[in-house]
Design an enzyme around this catalytic site. Structure first.
Site, mmCIF file in Angstrom:
data_model
loop_
_atom_site.group_PDB
_atom_site.id
_atom_site.type_symbol
_atom_site.label_atom_id
_atom_site.label_comp_id
_atom_site.label_asym_id
_atom_site.label_seq_id
_atom_site.Cartn_x
_atom_site.Cartn_y
_atom_site.Cartn_z
ATOM 1 N N LYS A 47 -76.099 10.840 -22.507
ATOM 2 C CA LYS A 47 -74.891 10.340 -21.838
ATOM 3 C C LYS A 47 -73.888 11.484 -21.646
ATOM 4 O O LYS A 47 -73.302 11.624 -20.583
ATOM 5 C CB LYS A 47 -74.210 9.227 -22.660
ATOM 6 C CG LYS A 47 -75.043 7.985 -22.847
ATOM 7 C CD LYS A 47 -74.236 6.854 -23.454
ATOM 8 C CE LYS A 47 -73.699 7.138 -24.848
ATOM 9 N NZ LYS A 47 -74.633 7.082 -25.963
ATOM 10 N N ARG A 58 -79.178 19.130 -31.539
ATOM 11 C CA ARG A 58 -78.021 19.202 -30.632
ATOM 12 C C ARG A 58 -76.861 20.034 -31.204
ATOM 13 O O ARG A 58 -76.420 19.841 -32.324
ATOM 14 C CB ARG A 58 -77.529 17.775 -30.358
ATOM 15 C CG ARG A 58 -76.278 17.716 -29.521
ATOM 16 C CD ARG A 58 -76.122 16.411 -28.828
ATOM 17 N NE ARG A 58 -75.727 15.310 -29.713
ATOM 18 C CZ ARG A 58 -75.460 14.091 -29.281
ATOM 19 N NH1 ARG A 58 -75.573 13.793 -27.999
ATOM 20 N NH2 ARG A 58 -75.103 13.152 -30.127
HETATM 21 P P1 AMP Z 1 -70.832 8.567 -29.620
HETATM 22 O O1 AMP Z 1 -70.045 9.844 -29.498
HETATM 23 O O2 AMP Z 1 -70.750 7.698 -28.386
HETATM 24 O O3 AMP Z 1 -72.256 8.797 -30.073
HETATM 25 O O4 AMP Z 1 -70.112 7.700 -30.789
HETATM 26 C C1 AMP Z 1 -70.059 8.199 -32.113
HETATM 27 C C2 AMP Z 1 -69.588 7.110 -33.058
HETATM 28 O O5 AMP Z 1 -68.259 6.676 -32.669
HETATM 29 C C3 AMP Z 1 -70.427 5.844 -33.054
HETATM 30 O O6 AMP Z 1 -71.543 5.946 -33.920
HETATM 31 C C4 AMP Z 1 -69.389 4.815 -33.543
HETATM 32 O O7 AMP Z 1 -69.169 4.955 -34.935
HETATM 33 C C5 AMP Z 1 -68.117 5.265 -32.851
HETATM 34 N N1 AMP Z 1 -67.951 4.636 -31.522
HETATM 35 C C6 AMP Z 1 -68.014 5.231 -30.290
HETATM 36 N N2 AMP Z 1 -67.792 4.360 -29.298
HETATM 37 C C7 AMP Z 1 -67.590 3.150 -29.899
HETATM 38 C C8 AMP Z 1 -67.316 1.827 -29.420
HETATM 39 N N3 AMP Z 1 -67.251 1.559 -28.098
HETATM 40 N N4 AMP Z 1 -67.158 0.841 -30.335
HETATM 41 C C9 AMP Z 1 -67.224 1.088 -31.651
HETATM 42 N N5 AMP Z 1 -67.492 2.299 -32.183
HETATM 43 C C10 AMP Z 1 -67.670 3.333 -31.316
#
Ligand code: AMP
Length: 230
Positions: free
Chosen positions: A28, A142
């Protein structure tokens, strides 16, 4: 009435808003970066917004960090606040990429309300498809640039930096996200299956879901998405 027509004309000239749905490590962030290099999108990553809060080091930041380290979802109320603030930026009127939101059905339903309130379009929902084994390789290898955010992968010869630990683009220092380890990945992946996959049907029924193959390299993924933008 007149204002609505003006808004519609402006909107038709603008980029389609995008929601990216994918398991952790599916690309993403890389797809967002590739799109941002070519199109005037605003990138909204709820993970990044939450990490910004963590960097402040206050009580809320500490709570968020604990959830992220455990690979669990942060409370939706915190995410909505950060998202609504970001969406109020007029730059988002020209089109934005939602990366990491919505993460479950409850958030998708709330997002429909936010769209209605703000008069924004849902746009396209893109699901990046990829096998679990490949995700593990990507997550554990990564690295990201501290300065420009370019993403590298030590497990993929095509995505390694030329000089170890340094960004090819700006010579910035590379770092690994603290939740990019096998243990947190397993929970994040399970959370994806349990909470995020149900969104696929939700958006399929709305007729806005598009599935792209994320296994053939980031440029191939970009090419497929660009076809959808036309
Ligand atoms: P990401 O950077 O998208 O992989 O998100 C890393 C972490 O941030 C996830 O594992 C969640 O703990 C938290 N997180 C990100 N987006 C959300 C969301 N929309 N709702 C709840 N937690 C989120």
């Amino acid at each position: 009435m007149f204002q609505e027509i003006i808004r519609k004309v402006i909107r038709e000239d603008n980029m389609k808003n995008l929601i990216l749905i994918a398991a952790p490590g599916a690309g993403k962030g890389t797809l967002s970066k590739d799109l941002l290099e070519k199109y005037p999108y605003v990138h909204i990553s709820t993970g990044d917004l939450l990490r910004e809060q963590v960097a402040k080091g206050d009580e809320l930041g500490k709570k968020i960090h604990e959830m992220q380290m455990a690979g669990k979802l942060v409370s939706s109320e915190i995410v909505y606040k950060a998202l609504e603030y970001k969406l109020s930026d007029p730059a988002c009127d020209n089109g934005y990429i939602l990366d990491g939101f919505p993460r479950n059905l409850e958030q998708a339903i709330e997002y429909d309300n936010i769209l209605e309130k703000t008069g924004k379009d849902l746009g396209l929902v893109i699901l990046i498809n990829i096998e679990k084994n490949e995700l593990i390789d990507r997550i554990t290898g990564r690295y990201m640039c501290k300065d420009c955010g370019t993403i590298y992968n030590m497990n993929n010869p095509e995505m390694k930096p030329k000089v170890n630990g340094k960004c090819d683009k700006c010579n910035g220092e590379l770092y690994q996200r603290s939740d990019d380890n096998l243990e947190a990945f397993e929970t994040r992946y399970q959370t994806y299956l349990d909470s995020t996959e149900p969104l696929i049907n939700f958006y399929k029924e709305k007729g806005v879901l598009h599935i792209v193959d994320g296994s053939k390299g980031h440029l191939y993924t970009l090419e497929q998405v660009e076809k959808l933008l036309k």
